[in-house]
Design an enzyme around this catalytic site. Sequence first.
Site, PDB file in Angstrom:
ATOM      1  N   TYR A 164      53.902  48.038  37.894  1.00 29.84           N
ATOM      2  CA  TYR A 164      53.343  46.707  38.153  1.00 29.84           C
ATOM      3  C   TYR A 164      54.132  46.011  39.265  1.00 29.84           C
ATOM      4  CZ  TYR A 164      51.473  42.024  37.100  1.00 29.84           C
ATOM      5  OH  TYR A 164      50.871  40.782  37.180  1.00 29.84           O
ATOM      6  N   LYS A 168      52.695  44.941  42.883  1.00 30.65           N
ATOM      7  CA  LYS A 168      52.615  43.526  43.282  1.00 30.65           C
ATOM      8  C   LYS A 168      53.502  43.239  44.500  1.00 30.65           C
ATOM      9  CE  LYS A 168      49.630  42.116  40.179  1.00 30.65           C
ATOM     10  NZ  LYS A 168      48.285  41.668  40.565  1.00 30.65           N
TER      11      LYS A 168
HETATM   12  N1  LIG Z   1      48.173  35.952  33.578  1.00 30.59           N
HETATM   13  C1  LIG Z   1      49.346  36.011  34.162  1.00 30.59           C
HETATM   14  O1  LIG Z   1      50.353  35.550  33.620  1.00 30.59           O
HETATM   15  C2  LIG Z   1      49.505  36.638  35.512  1.00 30.59           C
HETATM   16  C3  LIG Z   1      50.739  36.498  36.151  1.00 30.59           C
HETATM   17  C4  LIG Z   1      50.913  37.063  37.410  1.00 30.59           C
HETATM   18  C5  LIG Z   1      49.866  37.715  38.011  1.00 30.59           C
HETATM   19  N2  LIG Z   1      48.678  37.834  37.366  1.00 30.59           N
HETATM   20  C6  LIG Z   1      47.622  38.556  38.071  1.00 30.59           C
HETATM   21  O2  LIG Z   1      46.463  37.757  38.108  1.00 30.59           O
HETATM   22  C7  LIG Z   1      45.306  38.572  38.134  1.00 30.59           C
HETATM   23  C8  LIG Z   1      44.341  38.133  37.039  1.00 30.59           C
HETATM   24  O3  LIG Z   1      45.015  38.253  35.805  1.00 30.59           O
HETATM   25  P1  LIG Z   1      44.448  37.598  34.457  1.00 30.59           P
HETATM   26  O4  LIG Z   1      45.620  37.142  33.694  1.00 30.59           O
HETATM   27  O5  LIG Z   1      43.339  36.666  34.752  1.00 30.59           O
HETATM   28  O6  LIG Z   1      43.888  38.930  33.738  1.00 30.59           O
HETATM   29  P2  LIG Z   1      42.662  39.145  32.760  1.00 30.59           P
HETATM   30  O7  LIG Z   1      42.894  40.473  32.112  1.00 30.59           O
HETATM   31  O8  LIG Z   1      42.412  37.956  31.890  1.00 30.59           O
HETATM   32  O9  LIG Z   1      41.417  39.271  33.781  1.00 30.59           O
HETATM   33  C9  LIG Z   1      41.368  40.321  34.701  1.00 30.59           C
HETATM   34  C10 LIG Z   1      39.933  40.577  35.118  1.00 30.59           C
HETATM   35  O10 LIG Z   1      39.947  41.685  36.037  1.00 30.59           O
HETATM   36  C11 LIG Z   1      38.911  42.584  35.670  1.00 30.59           C
HETATM   37  N3  LIG Z   1      39.247  43.928  36.125  1.00 30.59           N
HETATM   38  C12 LIG Z   1      40.189  44.775  35.608  1.00 30.59           C
HETATM   39  N4  LIG Z   1      40.167  45.936  36.272  1.00 30.59           N
HETATM   40  C13 LIG Z   1      39.209  45.832  37.231  1.00 30.59           C
HETATM   41  C14 LIG Z   1      38.722  46.710  38.230  1.00 30.59           C
HETATM   42  N5  LIG Z   1      39.199  47.944  38.368  1.00 30.59           N
HETATM   43  N6  LIG Z   1      37.732  46.267  39.049  1.00 30.59           N
HETATM   44  C15 LIG Z   1      37.227  45.030  38.909  1.00 30.59           C
HETATM   45  N7  LIG Z   1      37.637  44.162  37.972  1.00 30.59           N
HETATM   46  C16 LIG Z   1      38.614  44.560  37.140  1.00 30.59           C
HETATM   47  C17 LIG Z   1      38.832  42.493  34.161  1.00 30.59           C
HETATM   48  O11 LIG Z   1      37.578  42.968  33.659  1.00 30.59           O
HETATM   49  C18 LIG Z   1      39.030  40.996  33.946  1.00 30.59           C
HETATM   50  O12 LIG Z   1      37.821  40.286  33.995  1.00 30.59           O
HETATM   51  C19 LIG Z   1      45.807  40.016  38.007  1.00 30.59           C
HETATM   52  O13 LIG Z   1      45.900  40.587  39.279  1.00 30.59           O
HETATM   53  C20 LIG Z   1      47.179  39.830  37.383  1.00 30.59           C
HETATM   54  O14 LIG Z   1      48.066  40.905  37.688  1.00 30.59           O
HETATM   55  C21 LIG Z   1      48.462  37.315  36.136  1.00 30.59           C
END
Ligand SMILES: NC(=O)c1ccc[n+]([C@@H]2O[C@H](COP(=O)([O-])OP(=O)(O)OC[C@H]3O[C@@H](n4cnc5c(N)ncnc54)[C@H](O)[C@@H]3O)[C@@H](O)[C@H]2O)c1
Length: 263
Positions: A164, A168
């Site tokens: 990860y 990132k």
């Molecule tokens: N939530 C956090 O604390 C956090 C922190 C840092 C970064 N992020 C990043 O933010 C982004 C969104 O995270 P989130 O927390 O909303 O996650 P989440 O799991 O709630 O939502 C992710 C979405 O991406 C979709 N997805 C997964 N794989 C996919 C693919 N191969 N093609 C298309 N869609 C796909 C899923 O179906 C889902 O709707 C991610 O890139 C995550 O790494 C999240």
Amino acid sequence: MAISREAAGRHAGRVVMCTGAAQGLGRAMLDAFAAEGARLALIDIDADGLATAQAQLQRVYPAVETICVTASVADDGQVAQAFEAVLAHFGRVDVLLNNAGISMNRPSLELTPADWRRAIDIDLSGVFYCCQQAGRAMQASGGGVILNTASMYGVVAAPERAAYCAAKAGVVALSKSLAVEWAELGIRVNAICPGYIRTALVDSLIERGALDAARISARTPMGRLGTPQDVAGVACFLASDAAAFVTGHAMLADGGWTANGYM
Ligand SMILES: NC(=O)c1ccc[n+]([C@@H]2O[C@H](COP(=O)([O-])OP(=O)(O)OC[C@H]3O[C@@H](n4cnc5c(N)ncnc54)[C@H](O)[C@@H]3O)[C@@H](O)[C@H]2O)c1
């Protein structure tokens, strides 16, 4: 004629395409852009989640035009088809929210090649495939904005997250590289680096005991986890003309976690 709340916004009429649109940060960003009058293209691997998100958006923002395309960002062919569909419908992409991603928490001695490839395929290669398609479309239309959702773990590290963190950090470097290369095309590229934000992704890690919400809050200078709206506000700003001279930047939205070298 009265101007609707949506049409009066900073992003009125702009075509905003978001991956990972069905839930979490993507869903919250779309809400924020809808409130500012954007037209929306929702991309996700989860077709049912997309239909639900679209119905909710249409209920709250009846004037906002939306389309959905089911595709995996990890598949360059599906990404190309998704862009074809969006361009056939809207004719342009003004803002790409490159947000789809997965977590990969596993001790590095146990991480399998399949785990590694899955994280890199979705979290890094998927971002590049979408950037490249958007770059071509934006070059043709005279410019645009790309926001790549990286993570604070693209800037600092944590144990048991090697794939990860590597993916990132790759997103941060990719964003800077494309920003430098595409500035002359009128395309701004920035990364957003969220800290711990309460979404399904983080909730599932808390439920399985992989994360401790109380410890995270205590370690965060602002004393809490973030909300999806905290990230959506950053996205709306970075995509707006108020950030017209901002490119190649990785903006943290982490309540001070990364700045904190104390505990
Ligand atoms: N939530 C956090 O604390 C956090 C922190 C840092 C970064 N992020 C990043 O933010 C982004 C969104 O995270 P989130 O927390 O909303 O996650 P989440 O799991 O709630 O939502 C992710 C979405 O991406 C979709 N997805 C997964 N794989 C996919 C693919 N191969 N093609 C298309 N869609 C796909 C899923 O179906 C889902 O709707 C991610 O890139 C995550 O790494 C999240």
